[in-house]
Design an enzyme around this catalytic site. Structure first.
Site, short mmCIF file in Angstrom:
data_model
loop_
_atom_site.label_atom_id
_atom_site.label_comp_id
_atom_site.label_asym_id
_atom_site.label_seq_id
_atom_site.Cartn_x
_atom_site.Cartn_y
_atom_site.Cartn_z
CB VAL A 11 -0.94 -0.02 1.24
CG1 VAL A 11 -1.66 1.31 1.40
CG2 VAL A 11 -1.92 -1.16 1.12
CE LYS A 35 9.75 -3.52 1.44
NZ LYS A 35 8.64 -3.26 2.37
NE ARG A 154 -9.76 -3.89 -8.02
CZ ARG A 154 -10.38 -3.77 -9.18
NH1 ARG A 154 -11.20 -4.70 -9.59
NH2 ARG A 154 -10.16 -2.73 -9.97
CG LEU A 250 -22.20 -11.76 -8.02
CD1 LEU A 250 -23.51 -11.47 -8.75
CD2 LEU A 250 -22.51 -12.45 -6.69
CB CYS A 260 -7.15 -7.60 1.90
SG CYS A 260 -5.81 -6.48 1.57
C1 UDX Z 1 -9.19 -6.56 -1.80
C2 UDX Z 1 -10.22 -5.46 -2.13
O1 UDX Z 1 -10.81 -5.73 -3.41
C3 UDX Z 1 -9.55 -4.11 -2.11
O2 UDX Z 1 -10.50 -3.09 -2.36
C4 UDX Z 1 -8.91 -3.92 -0.74
O3 UDX Z 1 -8.28 -2.68 -0.65
C5 UDX Z 1 -7.92 -5.03 -0.44
O4 UDX Z 1 -8.60 -6.29 -0.55
P1 UDX Z 1 -7.29 -7.90 -3.14
O5 UDX Z 1 -7.14 -8.73 -1.92
O6 UDX Z 1 -6.07 -7.36 -3.80
O7 UDX Z 1 -8.22 -6.61 -2.83
O8 UDX Z 1 -8.03 -8.76 -4.25
P2 UDX Z 1 -9.51 -8.97 -4.82
O9 UDX Z 1 -9.50 -8.73 -6.27
O10 UDX Z 1 -10.52 -8.24 -4.05
O11 UDX Z 1 -9.70 -10.55 -4.57
C6 UDX Z 1 -9.70 -11.11 -3.29
C7 UDX Z 1 -9.97 -12.59 -3.35
O12 UDX Z 1 -11.30 -12.86 -3.75
C8 UDX Z 1 -9.08 -13.36 -4.33
O13 UDX Z 1 -8.66 -14.56 -3.73
C9 UDX Z 1 -9.99 -13.65 -5.51
O14 UDX Z 1 -9.62 -14.82 -6.20
C10 UDX Z 1 -11.33 -13.81 -4.80
N1 UDX Z 1 -12.49 -13.52 -5.68
C11 UDX Z 1 -12.70 -12.26 -6.15
C12 UDX Z 1 -13.38 -14.54 -5.99
O15 UDX Z 1 -13.21 -15.70 -5.57
N2 UDX Z 1 -14.46 -14.25 -6.77
C13 UDX Z 1 -14.70 -13.00 -7.25
O16 UDX Z 1 -15.72 -12.81 -7.93
C14 UDX Z 1 -13.79 -11.97 -6.93
#
Ligand code: UDX
Length: 439
Positions: A11, A35, A154, A250, A260
């Site tokens: 972040v 780093k 994300r 979905l 997260c």
């Molecule tokens: C998430 C939030 O989207 C973001 O706004 C926040 O700041 C941090 O957490 P991130 O963890 O990077 O972001 O990924 P994201 O795209 O949200 O996916 C999270 C998890 O959900 C992944 O494991 C993904 O595979 C899963 N997922 C996502 C599903 O299984 N189905 C979906 O339809 C969407």
């Protein structure tokens, strides 16, 4: 404006680079000397599309620099963003020791007005604690304000999410601080929502848990689809077309992972309990998420009878596509469980191979240099992450390489009918089992 980011992880680094790119002068602080040195050379420790170029460009234009000195950071920035890790504790609550330490350090060096921003994802009421701590350790009379400004980026699309945000949330109770924060975000030309500090902190946890709820909702529907002989993709399209629901998040699959969602949902459950208002719905969200991977493995076992000594190709190790992040990756948990049942796993990921080599699991599996080589001689192919290169493979070549033509598609990347027409027995999520059709 002069801005400081304390903590140069995912972040902090992305936020710092994007702030610099819109014209701010940014110092990123991190206590890891190696780093900081690497970052100065324009190399970044993570795979994130567009980030390395952004860091290089802004380091070269002298709008972005890195330091290990918090004192230098506090001295530089009129706004100090705290973006340190907030890891989970065994009971699900958040370990805030890095936040507390940084608050004390800021206090130590503070000699004139600063806005201190909670950027890390924190439980509601943390901002109040940060303010108390700075007040306690700072020299008497020194002025500052604390505001909350959660991130919604994300992994895999972090730069775009930051540059073109749906909204910017700023929580605080000082007009002076809020005006400064509005100025920080002016170049982004995005809608700004101003709230009190507690509401802003809650927005972050409420947003992430709602998205996780959406995923678990469709995953629960996927189980019903399997029992009823329906197709979850069609159901998702049908309900997602309603603007009030929306199609995003979905996608039924192996469940959510990453650094997260699992942590934030557990933290929100813990906070709600501490506040005396338990959020039991989220416990069900977690339960469905855990069940999804279990159901998938049961399906593999049902087809293969025993997993012991079976050669299984696994495509994907990162927790989602376009990142090399394997933290809390469902793909990695899946492989761990297959290995625990005695399977011989040959895995491949387009970007996460280096990170995978650092896992304790690495010694127990084989890592292949390409998707096809992983599949070579395999008795089944397991798809764990939906990288675009996987759905683009030549299915007839894949069929030839594999010993027995079974596909377990944990992310629904293939069309069952197409897979069957190439001679595969195919099982996706919420789409039933399709037997091979001989061409
Ligand atoms: C998430 C939030 O989207 C973001 O706004 C926040 O700041 C941090 O957490 P991130 O963890 O990077 O972001 O990924 P994201 O795209 O949200 O996916 C999270 C998890 O959900 C992944 O494991 C993904 O595979 C899963 N997922 C996502 C599903 O299984 N189905 C979906 O339809 C969407």
């Amino acid at each position: 404006m002069k801005l400081t980011i304390i903590g140069s992880g995912y972040v902090g680094l992305t936020t710092g680079a994007c702030f610099a790119d819109v014209g701010h002068h940014v110092v990123c602080v991190d206590n890891d000397e190696r780093k900081v040195k690497t970052l100065h050379e324009g190399k970044i420790p993570i795979y994130e599309p567009g980030l390395e170029q952004l860091v290089r460009k802004n380091v070269a234009s002298k709008r972005l620099r890195f330091t290990t000195s918090t004192e230098e950071g506090v001295d530089h920035g009129e706004v100090l963003f705290i973006a340190v890790p907030t890891p989970p504790q065994p009971d699900g609550s958040v370990d805030l020791s890095f936040m507390e330490k940084v608050a004390r350090e800021i206090a130590q060096y503070l000699d004139s007005y600063r806005v201190v921003v909670d950027k890390s994802t924190v439980p509601v009421k943390t901002g109040e604690r940060v303010a108390q701590t700075i007040r306690r350790y700072a020299r008497p009379g020194v002025e500052f304000d604390v505001v909350s400004n959660p991130e919604f980026l994300r992994e895999g699309s972090a730069v775009e999410d930051l540059m073109k945000p749906d909204r910017i949330v700023i929580g605080g109770n000082s007009d002076r601080a809020l005006a400064i924060m509005q100025k920080v975000y002016e170049p982004f030309m995005a809608p700004v929502l101003v709230t009190d500090i507690n509401s802003s902190e809650l927005i972050k946890h409420a947003a992430n848990s709602f998205l996780a709820l959406k995923i678990s909702y469709i995953n629960a529907i996927s189980e019903i689809c399997e029992a009823a002989g329906a197709d979850v993709l069609k159901v998702a399209d049908g309900i997602g077309a309603d603007k009030r629901i929306g199609r995003e998040f979905l996608n039924a699959g192996l469940g959510y992972g990453g650094s997260c969602f699992p942590k934030d949902i557990a933290a929100f459950i813990a906070i709600s309990e501490q506040l005396g208002t338990p959020f039991n719905l989220l416990k069900e969200v977690e339960r469905i998420n855990a069940r999804q991977i279990q159901r998938f493995i049961d399906g593999i076992r049902e087809a293969l009878w025993l997993l012991k000594d079976k050669r299984l190709a696994v495509w994907g190790l990162s927790f989602k596509p376009n990142t090399d992040d394997v933290r809390s990756s469902v793909a990695v948990s899946l492989v761990e469980r297959l290995v625990a049942e005695g399977a011989h796993v040959v895995a491949y990921d387009p970007k996460a191979m280096d990170k995978a080599r650092e896992l304790p699991l690495a010694g127990k599996i084989e890592l292949a240099p390409s998707a096809m080589e992983a599949a070579s001689g395999a008795e089944a192919l397991v798809i764990a992450t939906e990288w675009p290169e996987f759905s683009a493979v030549d299915l007839s070549e894949l069929r030839e390489k594999m010993r027995t033509p079974l596909i377990f598609d944990g992310r629904n990347i293939f069309d069952p009918g197409v897979a069957a027409s190439f001679g595969f027995q195919y099982r996706g999520i919420g789409r039933g089992v399709v037997t091979a059709r001989t061409p």
